[in-house]
Design an enzyme around this catalytic site. Structure first.
Site, PDB file in Angstrom:
ATOM      1  CG  ASP A 103     -74.723  44.368  77.562  1.00 36.18           C
ATOM      2  OD1 ASP A 103     -75.115  43.760  78.571  1.00 36.18           O
ATOM      3  OD2 ASP A 103     -74.075  45.425  77.628  1.00 36.18           O
ATOM      4  N   GLY A 106     -70.456  40.123  77.507  1.00 34.33           N
ATOM      5  CA  GLY A 106     -69.218  39.930  76.753  1.00 34.33           C
ATOM      6  C   GLY A 106     -68.299  41.134  76.781  1.00 34.33           C
ATOM      7  CG  PHE A 107     -68.085  46.059  76.905  1.00 29.81           C
ATOM      8  CD1 PHE A 107     -67.455  46.553  75.771  1.00 29.81           C
ATOM      9  CD2 PHE A 107     -67.934  46.751  78.089  1.00 29.81           C
ATOM     10  CE1 PHE A 107     -66.701  47.721  75.822  1.00 29.81           C
ATOM     11  CE2 PHE A 107     -67.182  47.916  78.155  1.00 29.81           C
ATOM     12  CZ  PHE A 107     -66.566  48.399  77.018  1.00 29.81           C
ATOM     13  CG  ASP A 183     -69.401  38.992  72.323  1.00 26.59           C
ATOM     14  OD1 ASP A 183     -70.218  39.189  73.256  1.00 26.59           O
ATOM     15  OD2 ASP A 183     -68.739  39.910  71.816  1.00 26.59           O
ATOM     16  CD  GLN A 233     -66.363  40.436  69.083  1.00 26.59           C
ATOM     17  OE1 GLN A 233     -65.489  41.242  68.756  1.00 26.59           O
ATOM     18  NE2 GLN A 233     -67.280  40.729  70.004  1.00 26.59           N
ATOM     19  CG  ASP A 312     -75.612  50.090  72.383  1.00 23.32           C
ATOM     20  OD1 ASP A 312     -74.832  50.288  73.342  1.00 23.32           O
ATOM     21  OD2 ASP A 312     -75.450  49.138  71.586  1.00 23.32           O
ATOM     22  CB  CYS A 350     -83.806  71.783  71.175  1.00 26.28           C
ATOM     23  SG  CYS A 350     -83.904  70.121  71.885  1.00 26.28           S
ATOM     24  CB  CYS A 352     -85.628  68.246  74.573  1.00 29.55           C
ATOM     25  SG  CYS A 352     -84.490  69.428  75.333  1.00 29.55           S
ATOM     26  CB  CYS A 355     -84.548  73.206  74.719  1.00 27.37           C
ATOM     27  SG  CYS A 355     -82.842  72.611  74.522  1.00 27.37           S
ATOM     28  CG  HIS A 381     -80.221  69.237  74.857  1.00 26.06           C
ATOM     29  ND1 HIS A 381     -81.014  69.799  73.881  1.00 26.06           N
ATOM     30  CD2 HIS A 381     -78.942  69.322  74.408  1.00 26.06           C
ATOM     31  CE1 HIS A 381     -80.253  70.218  72.887  1.00 26.06           C
ATOM     32  NE2 HIS A 381     -78.989  69.945  73.182  1.00 26.06           N
TER      33      HIS A 381
END
Length: 416
Positions: A103, A106-107, A183, A233, A312, A350, A352, A355, A381
């Site tokens: 990124d 900007g955040f 941004d 935006q 994300d 599951c 993974c 698990c 998980h």
């Protein structure tokens, strides 16, 4: 400017396999990058500081993550983009062979500036106050002007300057396959007038990002091509969102255009799908769209059906550090006493690593004993749960069962 190393191809549209889909813009596709393909829709796991918290990159690959996203602001402060560049770029630095995102920083304009959350309850919004106010108990660490932003480091209090050019320079050194233009992220507490001014500031910054991106791409021609996404935006205003999409969608600086688009900004949860659809109706259909900061199951399905290709969020690992784990029947808290003698897996069925290898009782013990391994096992998980849910949604678009799959998944998840 374009490169054969980066492209996007649409494969199946939701409206093709579900005739009743109507206005829905969901689709499957493939993003090609110098470090591999991303089959979309796809959840992009967040590795803020060049690591998914508590999880090895090898484990992320094993659980099916297709790409990872890192934070340009944090890596700028530590260890520094020059070190990442010297290491061969973000992927080499963190031992991740697949595609990467960064990124723009900007955040932090919003989070360090005002401290308000990105998604907030509209019933509690008051936008009649001053536009420069901060959240209760927070200090303003960022100050915006038309040229860029001054940041006060949260690490040591030192001052730093980010401009569109600096953001591009940092991200080119980090070497991610996909970068985002610098941004200004506003909040829903800001007035309409401020939203308009911020939108124009972001548009001008986008032009500067494109120009600097072209310069750096030519200067660093021996490096793999890095795609640049413009960021949309406009908060909750339809006219501002559509204007931003038209402005950035048609933007071209010295034969350089955006390779895709990030859908960001302040928004209210109940209108998430509407805002995504506004943007996807206006933006070029042949370019990927990434929704920034989304991972709750209902938000994911709404985003997918309205045209988002990737998204994300830090939530899977963040909640894991508080002992929360995902199941088909909602999020559960492993710290509860009922799990002390529960020798089953976190989730039946599951696939993974966690698990298949550990019990709820054992991980409950680790969490109560304040052992960091609990964070790792629950995070593995949770990341797998979200990645697989999105993978299954992609398959459901292709076989025509998307809305049935959505109804069953959300009906179970929010049943309790």
């Amino acid at each position: 400017m374009s490169s054969p190393d980066f492209s996007f191809t649409t494969q199946t549209r939701l409206s093709d396999t579900v005739p009743a889909a109507g206005e829905f813009l969901g689709r499957t596709g493939t993003i090609n990058t110098p470090h591999g393909e991303i089959q979309t829709p796809a959840f992009i796991a967040v590795g803020t500081k060049a690591t998914v918290k508590a999880v090895q990159p090898e484990s992320m690959a094993e659980l099916g993550a297709q790409a990872l996203l890192a934070n340009a602001y944090h890596l700028y402060l530590q260890p520094g983009p020059d070190i990442v560049d010297e290491a061969g770029g973000l992927g080499s630095f963190m031992n991740w062979a697949g595609p990467t995102f960064t990124d723009s920083g900007g955040f932090q304009v919003m989070s360090l500036g005002s401290g308000f959350k990105k998604v907030i309850n509209m019933d509690a919004v008051d936008n009649a106050g001053a536009d420069d106010r901060v959240a209760a108990g927070r200090e303003r660490l960022a100050h915006i002007d038309d040229d860029g932003v001054w940041f006060k480091s949260h690490l040591d209090g030192s001052r730093h300057r980010f401009t569109p050019e600096v953001s591009m320079q940092v991200q080119h050194q980090l070497g991610a396959d996909i970068m985002f233009a610098f941004d200004e992220l506003t909040t829903l507490h800001n007035s309409r007038g401020y939203q308009e001014n911020a939108l124009e500031r972001t548009r001008l910054w986008a032009e500067r990002c494109l120009a600097e991106h072209r310069r750096l791409t030519e200067e660093r021609h021996s490096k793999p091509y890095q795609a640049l996404f413009g960021v949309i935006q406009g908060a909750q205003y339809e006219d501002l969102r559509r204007k931003a999409c038209r402005d950035l969608g048609n933007m071209e600086i010295a034969e350089t255009q955006f390779d895709g688009f990030g859908l960001g900004g302040a928004l209210e949860k109940e209108n998430l799908g509407t805002i995504v659809r506004w943007c996807c109706e206006e933006l070029p259909e042949n370019k990927p769209k990434h929704l920034l900061g989304i991972s709750e199951p209902d938000d994911i399905f709404v985003a997918i059906e309205n045209g988002a290709d990737t998204f994300d969020c830090v939530s899977p690992t963040r909640v894991a550090r508080n002992s929360a784990f995902y199941t088909p029947y909602g999020r559960k808290n492993l710290s509860n006493a009922k799990y002390k003698r529960d020798f089953g897996p976190l989730m039946e069925g599951c696939d993974c690593y966690t698990c298949g290898s550990y019990s709820r009782a054992y991980i409950h013990h680790l969490y109560k004993a304040k052992e960091m391994l609990s964070h790792t096992l629950i995070s593995i998980h949770n990341e797998r749960f979200v990645v697989k849910m999105v993978d299954d949604a992609r398959l459901a678009i292709e076989d025509g069962s998307f809305f049935d799959f959505k109804a069953e998944t959300l009906g179970n998840y929010y049943s309790s």
